[in-house]
Design an enzyme around this catalytic site. Structure first.
Site, PDB file in Angstrom:
ATOM      1  N   LYS A  51     -69.886 -28.661 -84.998  1.00 24.46           N
ATOM      2  CA  LYS A  51     -70.855 -27.771 -84.339  1.00 24.46           C
ATOM      3  C   LYS A  51     -70.157 -26.504 -83.835  1.00 24.46           C
ATOM      4  O   LYS A  51     -70.692 -25.398 -83.953  1.00 24.46           O
ATOM      5  CB  LYS A  51     -71.564 -28.508 -83.187  1.00 24.46           C
ATOM      6  CG  LYS A  51     -72.529 -29.566 -83.684  1.00 24.46           C
ATOM      7  CD  LYS A  51     -73.062 -30.471 -82.585  1.00 24.46           C
ATOM      8  CE  LYS A  51     -73.872 -31.606 -83.212  1.00 24.46           C
ATOM      9  NZ  LYS A  51     -74.347 -32.592 -82.224  1.00 24.46           N
ATOM     10  N   GLN A  95     -73.489 -34.437 -76.178  1.00 23.36           N
ATOM     11  CA  GLN A  95     -73.276 -35.226 -77.398  1.00 23.36           C
ATOM     12  C   GLN A  95     -73.490 -36.717 -77.089  1.00 23.36           C
ATOM     13  O   GLN A  95     -72.914 -37.252 -76.141  1.00 23.36           O
ATOM     14  CB  GLN A  95     -71.846 -34.972 -77.909  1.00 23.36           C
ATOM     15  CG  GLN A  95     -71.518 -35.675 -79.200  1.00 23.36           C
ATOM     16  CD  GLN A  95     -72.337 -35.152 -80.392  1.00 23.36           C
ATOM     17  OE1 GLN A  95     -72.486 -33.957 -80.584  1.00 23.36           O
ATOM     18  NE2 GLN A  95     -72.894 -36.067 -81.168  1.00 23.36           N
ATOM     19  N   ASP A 118     -81.255 -29.392 -78.260  1.00 24.44           N
ATOM     20  CA  ASP A 118     -81.431 -30.584 -79.097  1.00 24.44           C
ATOM     21  C   ASP A 118     -82.908 -30.986 -79.152  1.00 24.44           C
ATOM     22  O   ASP A 118     -83.278 -31.872 -79.920  1.00 24.44           O
ATOM     23  CB  ASP A 118     -80.613 -31.759 -78.548  1.00 24.44           C
ATOM     24  CG  ASP A 118     -79.290 -31.936 -79.292  1.00 24.44           C
ATOM     25  OD1 ASP A 118     -79.157 -31.376 -80.398  1.00 24.44           O
ATOM     26  OD2 ASP A 118     -78.404 -32.635 -78.761  1.00 24.44           O
TER      27      ASP A 118
END
Ligand code: NAP
Length: 290
Positions: A51, A95, A118
């Site tokens: 990422k 994460q 997200d």
């Protein structure tokens, strides 16, 4: 026709690069993404590194914020609050998975939905369901983009989504049923308790399968001319491969593909779209906050 997710992701990265350089030439700062990682899970380390690299490629500044897995839930919640209040960060992700003593639900729910790139907060999920402006979770966003860029119509079509996870199946179904140019579908959401899965799939114009069982969707379950989107990613041991394994989707590709109008391969279909969608979400958060 094989849907080339790699190529579409490449095009979108170029578009993002152009947008970010336009912002910089207007004297604005680059969008900035916070990436929170807790502990040293090797898979998470790899995802975070990928990422960070993807951000750098398009000019988004990524800030890695790492904590040891001894951090308490209360401390991590405080860090989330700090990021919510930090005006130099446009969006951030935590994460997953988190260590067992920390509730992922508590942490995710604490993120300000305007920074939730997200798209996992209850606010964003609810806003998507109500057809309000929202940040959509990366994989469903990427799939909608693939359908749109290949001009595959969804309006009035029967779309079968197999799998009801919070990150793929549910938001996918929610998106496609919206009164929207790339929605307006009649959606059936299937899962492990669905009976007559084969008959339901046979009546589908588009099948999106996100289960994690290689070979689940077989040739006898699809009708001629269907579009198949394979989200599954499973490592299967393969001594003939240099890595000792290969990545398999949920579709028996070899036998299903000849019946399809369009199909995504694994790898190279949905996978490359997921990270690029995170970058698009970061830019959306940047533009929203400004
Ligand atoms: P998940 O949380 O692993 O859940 C799997 C879903 O499949 C559940 O809803 C389950 O039903 C359903 N299911 C299990 N067996 C079934 C069967 N025989 N028939 C019909 N439905 C069945 O799902 P996920 O996190 O969305 O992951 C699914 C797959 O997509 C995995 O392989 C994952 O690695 C992959 N993935 C890929 C990407 C990408 O970027 N390409 C992104 C995310 C995930 P129940 O709810 O009834 O248990």
């Amino acid at each position: 026709m094989i849907i080339d997710g790699k190529e579409i992701a490449k095009q979108i990265r170029q578009e993002l690069r152009d947008k970010v350089s336009a912002l910089l030439s207007e004297g604005k700062r680059a969008p900035r993404l916070g990436i929170v990682i807790v502990g040293h899970n090797p898979a998470s380390e790899t995802y975070v590194a990928n990422k960070m690299k993807a951000c750098a490629e398009v000019g988004i500044e990524a800030v890695r914020i790492a904590y040891e897995d001894t951090i308490s839930e209360a401390q991590l919640l405080q860090e989330v609050e700090n990021l919510n209040a930090d005006n130099s960060i446009d969006g951030f992700i935590v994460q997953l998975p988190l260590p067992a003593h920390i509730s992922e639900q508590h942490i995710t729910s604490a993120i300000d939905y305007r920074k939730d790139v997200d798209g996992l907060t209850p606010e964003n999920v609810g806003r998507t369901a109500q057809g309000l402006p929202s940040i959509v979770s990366a994989t469903p966003r990427g799939i909608r983009e693939l359908l749109a860029r290949y001009n595959i119509p969804t309006d009035g079509k029967h779309i079968v989504v197999i799998g009801r996870s919070n990150i793929v199946g549910k938001p996918m179904a929610s998106l496609l049923m919206q009164k929207h140019e790339h929605g307006n579908a009649t959606v059936t959401l299937c899962h492990s308790h669905t009976v007559h899965l084969k008959e339901i799939c046979l009546s589908a114009d588009i099948i999106i399968v996100a289960v994690g069982h290689p070979g689940l969707l077989t040739e006898d379950m699809v009708s001629q001319g269907v579009t198949v989107i394979d989200v599954g990613i499973t490592r299967v041991e393969d001594p003939t491969s240099p890595k000792g394994y290969r990545i398999c989707g949920d579709v028996d590709f070899e036998n299903v593909a000849p019946k399809c109008a369009y199909i995504t391969p694994v790898p190279g279909g949905v996978g490359p779209m997921t990270i690029v969608s995170l970058l698009q979400n970061t830019l959306a958060a940047y533009e929203h906050i400004r």
